[in-house]
Write a protein that holds these residues in place. Structure first.
Motif, mmCIF file in Angstrom:
data_model
loop_
_atom_site.group_PDB
_atom_site.id
_atom_site.type_symbol
_atom_site.label_atom_id
_atom_site.label_comp_id
_atom_site.label_asym_id
_atom_site.label_seq_id
_atom_site.Cartn_x
_atom_site.Cartn_y
_atom_site.Cartn_z
ATOM 1 N N TYR B 162 -6.578 -62.674 -26.321
ATOM 2 C CA TYR B 162 -5.259 -62.973 -26.864
ATOM 3 C C TYR B 162 -4.697 -64.258 -26.243
ATOM 4 O O TYR B 162 -4.107 -65.087 -26.924
ATOM 5 C CB TYR B 162 -4.328 -61.783 -26.569
ATOM 6 C CG TYR B 162 -2.873 -62.133 -26.472
ATOM 7 C CD1 TYR B 162 -2.080 -62.228 -27.621
ATOM 8 C CD2 TYR B 162 -2.281 -62.389 -25.237
ATOM 9 C CE1 TYR B 162 -0.748 -62.558 -27.531
ATOM 10 C CE2 TYR B 162 -0.946 -62.719 -25.140
ATOM 11 C CZ TYR B 162 -0.181 -62.808 -26.282
ATOM 12 O OH TYR B 162 1.139 -63.146 -26.189
ATOM 13 N N THR B 170 -5.031 -57.471 -30.389
ATOM 14 C CA THR B 170 -3.835 -57.709 -29.579
ATOM 15 C C THR B 170 -3.056 -58.921 -30.099
ATOM 16 O O THR B 170 -1.824 -58.903 -30.175
ATOM 17 C CB THR B 170 -4.228 -57.930 -28.103
ATOM 18 O OG1 THR B 170 -5.032 -56.833 -27.684
ATOM 19 C CG2 THR B 170 -3.028 -58.037 -27.208
ATOM 20 N N ARG B 177 4.666 -58.496 -34.180
ATOM 21 C CA ARG B 177 5.870 -58.295 -33.395
ATOM 22 C C ARG B 177 6.845 -59.462 -33.588
ATOM 23 O O ARG B 177 8.054 -59.272 -33.658
ATOM 24 C CB ARG B 177 5.510 -58.177 -31.918
ATOM 25 C CG ARG B 177 6.696 -57.971 -31.015
ATOM 26 C CD ARG B 177 6.311 -58.197 -29.572
ATOM 27 N NE ARG B 177 5.806 -59.539 -29.329
ATOM 28 C CZ ARG B 177 6.566 -60.619 -29.219
ATOM 29 N NH1 ARG B 177 7.867 -60.519 -29.321
ATOM 30 N NH2 ARG B 177 6.043 -61.807 -29.005
ATOM 31 N N LEU B 183 13.602 -53.067 -32.322
ATOM 32 C CA LEU B 183 12.970 -52.359 -31.197
ATOM 33 C C LEU B 183 12.008 -51.284 -31.686
ATOM 34 O O LEU B 183 10.874 -51.178 -31.198
ATOM 35 C CB LEU B 183 14.047 -51.744 -30.308
ATOM 36 C CG LEU B 183 13.532 -50.900 -29.132
ATOM 37 C CD1 LEU B 183 12.825 -51.765 -28.105
ATOM 38 C CD2 LEU B 183 14.665 -50.118 -28.487
ATOM 39 N N GLN B 186 8.727 -52.685 -32.831
ATOM 40 C CA GLN B 186 7.870 -53.171 -31.756
ATOM 41 C C GLN B 186 7.160 -52.027 -31.051
ATOM 42 O O GLN B 186 5.969 -52.102 -30.767
ATOM 43 C CB GLN B 186 8.712 -53.966 -30.756
ATOM 44 C CG GLN B 186 9.410 -55.130 -31.440
ATOM 45 C CD GLN B 186 10.002 -56.111 -30.467
ATOM 46 O OE1 GLN B 186 10.261 -55.788 -29.318
ATOM 47 N NE2 GLN B 186 10.217 -57.322 -30.932
ATOM 48 N N VAL B 187 7.921 -50.949 -30.808
ATOM 49 C CA VAL B 187 7.309 -49.775 -30.187
ATOM 50 C C VAL B 187 6.203 -49.236 -31.100
ATOM 51 O O VAL B 187 5.107 -48.903 -30.646
ATOM 52 C CB VAL B 187 8.371 -48.687 -29.919
ATOM 53 C CG1 VAL B 187 7.715 -47.395 -29.457
ATOM 54 C CG2 VAL B 187 9.361 -49.173 -28.878
ATOM 55 N N TYR B 190 2.925 -51.452 -31.047
ATOM 56 C CA TYR B 190 2.080 -51.313 -29.855
ATOM 57 C C TYR B 190 1.544 -49.896 -29.679
ATOM 58 O O TYR B 190 0.507 -49.696 -29.059
ATOM 59 C CB TYR B 190 2.807 -51.829 -28.608
ATOM 60 C CG TYR B 190 2.819 -53.339 -28.603
ATOM 61 C CD1 TYR B 190 1.627 -54.040 -28.471
ATOM 62 C CD2 TYR B 190 3.984 -54.054 -28.813
ATOM 63 C CE1 TYR B 190 1.594 -55.417 -28.517
ATOM 64 C CE2 TYR B 190 3.969 -55.448 -28.859
ATOM 65 C CZ TYR B 190 2.771 -56.122 -28.710
ATOM 66 O OH TYR B 190 2.738 -57.486 -28.761
ATOM 67 N N THR B 191 2.245 -48.928 -30.263
ATOM 68 C CA THR B 191 1.686 -47.563 -30.241
ATOM 69 C C THR B 191 0.400 -47.531 -31.061
ATOM 70 O O THR B 191 -0.633 -47.006 -30.611
ATOM 71 C CB THR B 191 2.703 -46.565 -30.813
ATOM 72 O OG1 THR B 191 3.921 -46.692 -30.094
ATOM 73 C CG2 THR B 191 2.182 -45.139 -30.686
ATOM 74 N N LEU B 193 -1.525 -49.977 -31.735
ATOM 75 C CA LEU B 193 -2.546 -50.783 -31.060
ATOM 76 C C LEU B 193 -3.208 -49.982 -29.934
ATOM 77 O O LEU B 193 -4.440 -49.963 -29.812
ATOM 78 C CB LEU B 193 -1.906 -52.067 -30.510
ATOM 79 C CG LEU B 193 -2.864 -53.075 -29.874
ATOM 80 C CD1 LEU B 193 -3.923 -53.516 -30.865
ATOM 81 C CD2 LEU B 193 -2.093 -54.284 -29.360
ATOM 82 N N LEU B 194 -2.382 -49.285 -29.136
ATOM 83 C CA LEU B 194 -2.931 -48.477 -28.038
ATOM 84 C C LEU B 194 -3.887 -47.417 -28.579
ATOM 85 O O LEU B 194 -4.996 -47.252 -28.066
ATOM 86 C CB LEU B 194 -1.799 -47.792 -27.263
ATOM 87 C CG LEU B 194 -1.042 -48.624 -26.238
ATOM 88 C CD1 LEU B 194 0.141 -47.846 -25.687
ATOM 89 C CD2 LEU B 194 -1.962 -49.041 -25.091
#
Lengths: 222, 222
Positions: B162, B170, B177, B183, B186-187, B190-191, B193-194
């Motif tokens: 990245y 990523t 994002r 907010l 964004q959460v 990334y959730t 992505l994880l």
């Protein structure tokens, strides 16, 4: 492009002044890893099955996802300063590794020690405090120390969330001057100078204390 | 919350190809280096040992991200030819994890009992035969857990591309994002992505366990 000593001397003070941030983040994250790692180990050994399964699952999830993505997640989900975010995320990530180290130490304590404690009517807390942990932790100190070095080398990731550690400063200089050679090499050199002697010291401790059976494979980075 | 899965997840997954390519390239290079460097470190020739040791310590002692910056930003200004960003990222991943994995190879070769070597010599085997027929097959079994862990670390490490603007998962999440600043979005991003990284890592875990099981068949001492 050739190495320019004059430029190197010019940027060196800027880079070295960021070493405080790098070391500060390392130490903060390490402190979190050592404490949370022990808590995770103990919770995982809980006789309450749902709890130990939950902890095992959380540990696996954290271990198997990239720390960089975890950094972004926490950075954007919570309103914390970049430095605090970085220390917490790296600390929690490596707590899962450190808990493996504690576990190997605890499992190496013979079960007769538990039986003896029971025979002496020690409570569970007393057994942990006075019998098991004092025998479990000293042998794994070299492996715990190793994670201090691992964490140190992970701190450049924090530049992703705008923590001005060494590599972030070097990159800043590089994009301002179009010279990456000196700043990046200096950062690499500083990492090597600090981590290599520490690694040698840890290996010396490891050799002296002798290896724990079955503990060598789990600590991925040595 | 978690209502944009149909939009976000496919966008992130478009980076899956780069992530997997970086992983495969990195793994192929890392394990080739690991075998060569690992065996070189057990060589009888001092010069071979010294060169291999310098290589390994250099790549272990400096940070992966620093090395990636070096290949991506410094190397092009030094070399008379250009390398693609992908190659820069892949080389950094391969060299770094290769250095770590070479320790696994070295440890495994040294862990094969001395009697095996003596037996091979008494059977009049050549050095090459001894390695190929006696030492390596046994060392391979000892390596598996370490190599498996190393692969998961490598997969996590691919997220670092990245930083050099390679459009992996990523990086794609970061673009997303930038376009969705709420907010909760964004959460959510990334959730996903994880969990995607977690899901990709799972087959590696099972593959490692399966290989370990296969390799321990017919062996009296584990």
């Amino acid at each position: 492009m050739t190495w320019d000593w004059e430029f190197a001397f010019e940027v060196f003070p800027d880079i070295i002044s960021a070493i405080g941030i790098t070391i500060g983040a390392t130490v903060a994250a390490y402190f979190i890893s050592l404490t949370l790692g022990l808590v995770l180990t103990l919770l995982r050994r809980s006789s309450f099955k749902p709890l130990s399964l939950l902890i095992a699952g959380v540990i696996e999830f954290i271990r198997m996802t990239p720390p960089l993505v975890q950094l972004f997640f926490v950075y954007f989900a919570f309103d914390m300063s970049p430095f605090v975010t970085g220390a917490i995320v790296l600390g929690v990530h490596y707590a899962t590794y450190v808990s493996e180290v504690y576990r190997s130490g605890i499992e190496a304590v013979p079960s007769s020690q538990w039986e003896a404690s029971k025979a002496l009517n020690f409570s569970r807390a007393q057994t942990w405090q006075k019998v098991v942990l004092p025998q479990a932790i000293p042998p794994v100190i070299p492996m715990l120390g190793n994670y201090l070095i691992v964490l140190f080398k992970e701190t450049p990731l924090l530049s992703g969330i705008y923590v001005l550690e060494m590599l972030a400063v070097a990159q800043q200089i590089g994009s301002d001057t179009y010279r990456f050679l000196e700043p990046v090499t200096i950062v690499g050199f500083l990492f090597l100078v600090l981590s290599y002697p520490s690694a040698l010291f840890i290996r010396y401790l490891e050799k002296r204390s002798g290896k724990l059976p079955g503990s060598a494979e789990k600590g991925v980075k040595t | 919350m978690f209502t944009n899965i149909g939009e976000f997840l496919p966008f992130i997954l478009q980076g899956l190809t780069i992530t997997v390519q970086a992983f495969l390239f990195g793994a192929a290079l890392a394990y080739s280096i690991a075998i060569v460097a690992g065996l070189a470190r057990t060589s009888k020739l001092a010069i071979v040992r010294v060169i291999a040791t310098i290589f390994v310590e250099l790549f272990r002692g400096t940070s992966l991200l620093v090395q990636m910056f070096f290949f991506a930003f410094v190397f092009p200004s030094l070399a008379p030819f250009t390398i693609s960003t992908f190659l820069a990222g892949g080389l950094a991943l391969g060299f770094n994890y290769g250095a770590y994995a070479s320790e696994v190879v070295r440890g495994a070769v040294l862990a094969v009992p001395e009697g095996q070597k003596e037996a091979a010599i008494s059977l009049n085997m050549s050095n090459f035969q001894r390695m190929r027929l006696v030492i390596l097959p046994q060392a391979f079994r000892i390596m598996l857990p370490g190599i498996g862990n190393n692969s998961i670390e490598l997969l996590k490490g691919t997220s670092l591309v990245y930083f050099i603007s390679l459009a992996d998962m990523t990086y794609r999440a970061d673009i997303l994002r930038g376009a969705n600043t709420a907010l909760s979005d964004q959460v959510e991003i990334y959730t996903y992505l994880l969990f995607t990284y977690f899901v990709i890592a799972l087959p590696l875990v099972f593959l490692t366990r399966w290989l370990e099981k296969q390799a321990s068949k017919g062996v009296s001492t584990a």
